[in-house]
Design a protein around this motif. Structure first.
Motif, PDB file in Angstrom:
ATOM      1  N   CYS A 147       0.897  -1.097   0.118  1.00  0.00           N
ATOM      2  CA  CYS A 147      -0.178   0.145  -0.069  1.00  0.00           C
ATOM      3  C   CYS A 147       0.821   1.259  -0.097  1.00  0.00           C
ATOM      4  N   HIS A 148       0.280   2.320  -0.065  1.00  0.00           N
ATOM      5  CA  HIS A 148       1.026   3.576  -0.190  1.00  0.00           C
ATOM      6  C   HIS A 148       1.810   3.812   1.065  1.00  0.00           C
ATOM      7  N   GLN A 153       7.421   3.934  -9.108  1.00  0.00           N
ATOM      8  CA  GLN A 153       5.988   3.838  -8.679  1.00  0.00           C
ATOM      9  C   GLN A 153       5.804   3.433  -7.101  1.00  0.00           C
ATOM     10  N   SER A 154       6.707   3.337  -6.489  1.00  0.00           N
ATOM     11  CA  SER A 154       6.733   3.107  -4.872  1.00  0.00           C
ATOM     12  C   SER A 154       7.138   4.387  -4.272  1.00  0.00           C
ATOM     13  N   ARG A 155       7.259   5.388  -4.961  1.00  0.00           N
ATOM     14  CA  ARG A 155       7.748   6.530  -4.456  1.00  0.00           C
ATOM     15  C   ARG A 155       6.573   7.560  -4.406  1.00  0.00           C
ATOM     16  N   PHE A 156       6.507   8.532  -3.397  1.00  0.00           N
ATOM     17  CA  PHE A 156       5.692   9.794  -3.137  1.00  0.00           C
ATOM     18  C   PHE A 156       6.080  10.576  -4.392  1.00  0.00           C
ATOM     19  N   ILE A 157       5.046  10.966  -4.899  1.00  0.00           N
ATOM     20  CA  ILE A 157       4.961  11.844  -6.131  1.00  0.00           C
ATOM     21  C   ILE A 157       6.064  12.977  -6.202  1.00  0.00           C
ATOM     22  N   ARG A 200       9.060  10.853  -7.427  1.00  0.00           N
ATOM     23  CA  ARG A 200       8.922  10.193  -8.574  1.00  0.00           C
ATOM     24  C   ARG A 200       8.987  11.326  -9.822  1.00  0.00           C
ATOM     25  N   LYS A 201       8.593  12.409  -9.381  1.00  0.00           N
ATOM     26  CA  LYS A 201       8.723  13.673 -10.496  1.00  0.00           C
ATOM     27  C   LYS A 201       9.831  14.465 -10.162  1.00  0.00           C
ATOM     28  N   ASP A 248      12.149   1.587  -7.733  1.00  0.00           N
ATOM     29  CA  ASP A 248      10.664   1.535  -8.348  1.00  0.00           C
ATOM     30  C   ASP A 248       9.960   2.846  -8.086  1.00  0.00           C
ATOM     31  N   ARG A 287       5.097   0.503   0.841  1.00  0.00           N
ATOM     32  CA  ARG A 287       5.819   0.648  -0.501  1.00  0.00           C
ATOM     33  C   ARG A 287       7.070   1.654  -0.358  1.00  0.00           C
ATOM     34  N   PRO A 288       6.732   2.752  -0.070  1.00  0.00           N
ATOM     35  CA  PRO A 288       8.005   3.952  -0.272  1.00  0.00           C
ATOM     36  C   PRO A 288       8.985   3.395   0.851  1.00  0.00           C
TER      37      PRO A 288
END
Ligand code: SRM
Ligand SMILES: Cc1cc2nc3c(=O)[nH]c(=O)nc-3n(C[C@H](O)[C@H](O)[C@H](O)COP(=O)(O)OP(=O)(O)OC[C@H]3O[C@@H](n4cnc5c(N)ncnc54)[C@H](O)[C@@H]3O)c2cc1C
Ligand code: SF4
Ligand code: FES
Lengths: 811, 110
Positions: free
Chosen positions: A518-519, A542-546, A549-550, A540, A522-523
């Motif tokens: 879950c959120h 997709q397992s990072r907070f936005i 990720r960005k 990964d 995963r991070p």
């Protein structure tokens, strides 16, 4: 008078058609059977046992010469059909024409060959028929190295067979986990583990860019420049319906030859069956639906009503010891619910997917005994509401065992290290307990386990619970999230002790209760894995907070802020000009000088990020990681170059530190400062790590805070040289990276493990300090790169909308 | 229904999302671990957070701004939070992502 039926392809599907036809009406048709292979029908799916040596070709023949003779079939084996003339109703073989009243296409599929240089070299083969199998057996007899491209059903059966025959086998798979079409990541992980256990090397996310060799295959080159030696390359990346004849004859062909439910093509006298057909947008690659089609074809040929209806499919892998099963649709979907069961000790994973009161999909690994029972429930759409609670335990066990929260610890091997500080393994602790140490204090006293930094306390307690059973009462501990009963500290230790190197490995071996986390977890897992296995684990996003990720800070209106690095708080007119230009060009509404001695451009639109980064990169600037759980800033004062009190080059040391530490990921953010004298203008004594320069050298202190808590740093040590200061700081970073709980700042974590322990590890034990620095540098060799440049080059597209429908509406 | 092709499945990372711009705002298109796609409005009903930037787990997404969790199937907020984001029909065919145009237009008129 008998009608003339011509069949193209003596495959598994057409073979079944002929059986059905002759059983029903032996005299209805006079049959001519073409086959490109120089032999009649055999059980293609049993080629894998032939490859591994468990069966011979003779054992898998389904129709022999006698059978064809008895049924009056004219066999034209070893002869390709080269054309169909629909006007004259003749089939054109290499050795002559044959007229038909009805024609049946059963041409199967052709293996897909990835279009890379070297694909035609001798030694590169596909896996489709007996000839391919024999080539593999022949190559394997010489030993050497085989590379199998494709980690699906076929590729893995080929790999297992070649391994069985003594080759050194590597499987390359493009996707993140094996057999991704049939398995979810958890089952894929267990499969990989079993294959690796038998000595097969598995590389996922491996993209082949060329096959190398002079006059035969010598190696495979991957996109990441890895070169794998190879004496044999097997391409098993998929199949394509064999539709060339149909296309040439102008029949309707999409991906396959299009048929209706009666298996009739766009020409009423031509039928098609098997892997070459497409029905209702669907292709077929397993024999079960082909047999259903074959029954329909036989009936249609006899003018009986029949209709083909595709059914749910199940998959098994024919590799002994790899016990997997998947059936139905196990994708997440509208109104669907998961039931997950994991038994780390036995390597069992089961997942059922429910939709309302019916079972729609199942994936299992390790224990597939109930597979066909579940498959039955799926096909029949049985109402399972009554047995929902115990469904996952199968038909024989409706009693209902509960998943054991201690299973992960129970499953640990005796030599799994529990206490990293003192090198104490599970076996040592169990031995101590058996000798009478029945509580934490006694275990600590006899083994030293959990007596140093203390982060393994939870695990030691679990070993006590597992060993003593009801005699030990576990203190309640805060689990990571609802997906597990383990604490962060337990998970960290177990990742190390069991050498868990992927997220599915953690989920399975530690008995996660959800299928993909879950959120919250995963991070944390992503961080623990990349910190402990910088080389093996693949980050990964997709397992990072936005923000991570960005690579920018999300704001309350969904825009982002952009903060370039200013090493040690230093900048130049050129950099300032570039920042000013960027601010204008991208209409940045706010430019702010931050508390971290640099400049923040706030309010940048998400889709502009790659462009503004590219501009800043051009001016020599990189990401300031103002968004990361990682190194943020190293603030400095002007130091002895300018200041009358400065004792050392505080600015220079700050820049050196930032250049050494930037890009590293940490449990929470890390901020440093270097002040040139005890007046401390850089505020070094409220940072995570602070350095105060003095005449005799550098005072290094740690565990300060100036956010929600305000706390002065505590002295770690004093050193005489910059070089030592750098070493100490890197070692400090690494010990924090390796041990802290996700989202504990340094001061919180030091509060738990004690500064004395940290001093021992980083200051007193020189060997350990050097080892920490070495591991830090190893991680930096992977992670110290500018994410902005990387995203601009490789994934700028993902920052933009995938489609813009406003434009279409306007047109 | 009339389906429009908005792009290839590969263009969205597994457990990721991309947005589609429409006349009435952005629609977030999600791809789950198991390659299902879902389309929901990109505006969190709480304070407008961009859901496409959230973490995708199972068939749920967590809003990046204040961690509300939404079902991608029903659009409903999970747990104690109350709210609903509009959902749109989406499917994958032959590796392409299709959205229902009529539904998107209906929304535009409404
Ligand atoms: C930009 C900046 C304020 C400014 O304009 O000066 C800033 C902005 C934010 N800070 Fe900060 N902090 C900034 C310096 C600080 C400082 C001062 C410093 O670094 O010397 C502190 C106190 C020192 C410390 O960290 O202990 C600080 C303590 C925090 C905290 C509390 C941390 C704590 O453990 O107590 C948070 C919350 C968190 O991280 O969980 C926070 C979180 C945030 C976030 C990221 C909030 C968020 O999660 O969205 C803010 C992002 C705004 C945005 O949209 O860009 N910010 N923040 C500063 C950026 C520094 C830089 O160049 O990178
Ligand atoms: C190694 C292996 C393992 C497999 N394991 C499984 C399994 O475990 N379970 C499962 O369900 N499925 C399995 N399959 C898939 C299964 O074998 C196929 O789905 C099935 O054989 C397809 O049957 P078909 O009749 O459509 O085609 P095929 O069996 O391929 O027959 C087509 C025939 O047509 C001939 N042909 C093609 N073009 C021409 C032409 N122009 N002129 C003359 N002849 C032509 C070909 O030479 C071929 O002999 C496996 C396949 C392989 C290769
Ligand atoms: S002090 Fe609070 S409001 Fe100001 S930047 Fe930091 S987190 Fe945001
Ligand atoms: S805006 Fe989405 S949770 Fe607040």
């Amino acid at each position: 008078m008998k009608q003339k039926l011509v069949v193209i392809g003596a495959g598994m599907a057409s073979g079944r058609v002929l059986e059905r036809l002759f059983e029903a009406e032996p005299d209805a048709y006079e049959v001519t059977l073409f086959n490109a292979e120089p032999r009649g029908n055999y059980n293609r799916i049993m080629l894998s046992p032939v490859l591994s040596g468990d069966k011979t070709y003779e054992e898998i023949v389904t129709h022999d010469d006698d059978w064809y003779a008895e049924n009056g079939v004219t066999c034209r084996f070893g002869e390709h059909v080269v054309g169909i003339d629909r006007n004259r109703k003749v089939v054109i073989g290499e050795k002559g024409e044959v007229a038909y009243d009805k024609l049946l296409l059963g041409t199967g599929s052709a293996p897909f060959i990835i279009p890379v240089p070297g694909k035609d070299l001798p030694g590169v083969i596909t896996y489709r028929d007996l000839d391919d199998t024999e080539k593999m057996i022949e190559a394997a007899a010489k030993g050497g190295k085989a590379v199998v491209i494709g980690g699906g059903l076929l590729g893995l059966e080929a790999a297992a067979g070649l391994k069985e025959r003594g080759m050194d086998v590597t499987v390359l798979h493009l996707m993140g986990h094996l057999m991704e079409r049939q398995l979810d990541p958890s089952a894929g992980y267990l499969l990989r583990k079993d294959l690796e256990g038998r000595g097969i090397t598995v590389m996922t996310q491996a993209s082949t860019s060329a096959i190398l060799g002079e006059d035969k295959v010598e190696a495979v080159l991957l996109e990441d420049k890895t070169v794998l030696e190879a004496d044999l390359v097997v391409m098993a990346v998929g199949i394509r319906p064999e539709t060339r004849l149909a296309t040439d004859a102008a029949l309707e062909v999409a991906r396959g030859v299009e048929v209706n439910a009666q298996m009739i093509t766009s020409d009423p006298d031509i039928l098609a069956v098997g892997e070459c057909v497409e029905f209702d947008g669907q292709l077929f690659g397993l024999v079960a639906p082909l047999y259903d089609q074959a029954n329909v074809v036989a009936q249609t040929l006899l003018a009986e009503p029949a209709a083909f209806v595709p059914k749910e499919l199940s998959t098994k892998l024919k590799v002994t010891g790899c016990d997997l099963f998947s059936a139905g649709d196990f994708a997440e979907g509208e109104g669907r619910e998961d039931i997950v069961f994991r038994d780390p000790a036995r390597g069992v994973y089961k997942r059922l997917v429910l939709e309302g009161d019916t079972l729609v999909g199942a994936v299992m690994y390790g224990d597939t005994a109930d597979g066909s029972w579940f498959f039955g429930l799926i096909k029949d759409g049985t109402d399972i509401s009554e047995m929902r609670e115990t469904l996952i335990f199968g038909p024989g066990f409706q009693g209902g065992a509960q998943a054991d929260p201690l299973a992960a610890v129970a499953a640990l091997a005796d030599d799994a290290e529990i206490c990293g500080c003192n090198g104490i393994c599970k076996g040592d602790i169990v031995a101590a307990i058996q000798d009478g140490a029945t509580d934490l204090g006694a275990v600590r006293a006899t083994t030293k386990a959990s007596g140093s930094c203390g982060t393994c306390t939870g695990l030691v307690e679990q070993v006590l619970a597992v060993t003593l059973g009801d005699d030990f009462v576990m203190p309640a501990a805060q689990p990571v999230c609802g997906c597990t009963d383990l604490t962060h500290e337990d998970v960290r230790r177990l990742i190390k002790a069991q050498e868990l190197k992927s997220m599915p490995a953690v989920w399975q071996e530690l008995g996660w209760k959800s299928s993909d986390g879950c959120h919250v977890c995963r991070p944390a897992l992503n961080y623990y894995l990349l910190a402990d296995w910088p080389v093996e684990y693949i980050d990964d996003p997709q397992s990072r907070f936005i923000n991570e990720r960005k690579h920018a800070n999300i704001q309350k209106d969904g825009t982002y802020s952009v903060v370039p690095r200013m090493w040690g708080g230093m900048t130049t007119p050129d950099e300032l000009r570039a920042i000013a230009d960027a601010a204008e060009k991208y209409n940045v509404p706010t430019v702010h000088v931050t508390g971290g001695q640099r400049i923040d451009l706030l309010g940048v639109k998400g889709e502009d990020l790659p462009d503004i980064w590219a501009d800043l990169n051009k001016a020599g600037m990189v990401s300031g990681h103002a968004y990361s759980k990682g190194l943020r800033t190293v603030k400095t004062c002007v130091g002895k170059d300018h200041c009358r009190f400065g004792t050392q080059d505080s600015t220079g040391l700050g820049i050196q530190l930032e250049k050494a530490l930037w890009g590293s990921w940490t449990p929470h953010k890390v901020k440093l400062a270097v002040s040139g004298c005890p007046r401390n203008c850089a505020e070094a004594t409220c940072k995570d790590i602070g350095v105060i320069c003095v005449d005799s050298g550098y005072q290094i202190s740690v565990a300060g805070a100036a956010g929600m808590d305000v706390k002065e740093t505590e002295s770690l040590t004093d050193v005489a040289t910059e070089k030592e200061a750098l070493e100490i700081v890197m070692a400090m970073m690494q010990i924090y990276r390796e041990n802290a709980k996700y989202l504990d700042r340094i001061y919180k974590w030091v509060g738990k493990v004690g500064l004395d322990w940290v001093k021992e590890q980083v200051v007193d034990d020189l060997e350990n300090r050097a080892a920490l620095v070495e591991r830090f540098l190893l991680s930096q060799s992977v992670y110290q790169k500018d994410p902005w440049a990387e995203h601009v080059a490789e994934r700028a597209e993902t920052y933009r909308p995938i489609a813009n429908l406003t434009l279409e509406a306007a047109e | 229904m009339s389906w429009i092709d908005i792009g290839a499945l590969e263009e969205i990372a597994p457990r990721g999302a991309r947005v589609v711009k429409t006349a009435f705002g952005c629609v977030a298109v999600f791809r789950t671990e198991t390659d299902e796609v879902f389309a929901v409005s990109d505006r969190c009903p709480h304070k407008g957070g961009p859901l496409s930037d959230g973490i995708v787990h199972g068939n749920k997404v967590t809003c990046p701004l204040h961690n509300w969790v939404f079902s991608l199937e029903t659009g409903e907020a999970q747990g104690a939070d109350e709210g609903q984001v509009p959902t749109y029909a989406a499917r994958v065919e032959a590796g392409r992502i299709l959205l229902d145009a009529t539904q998107l237009q209906a929304r535009a008129v409404a």
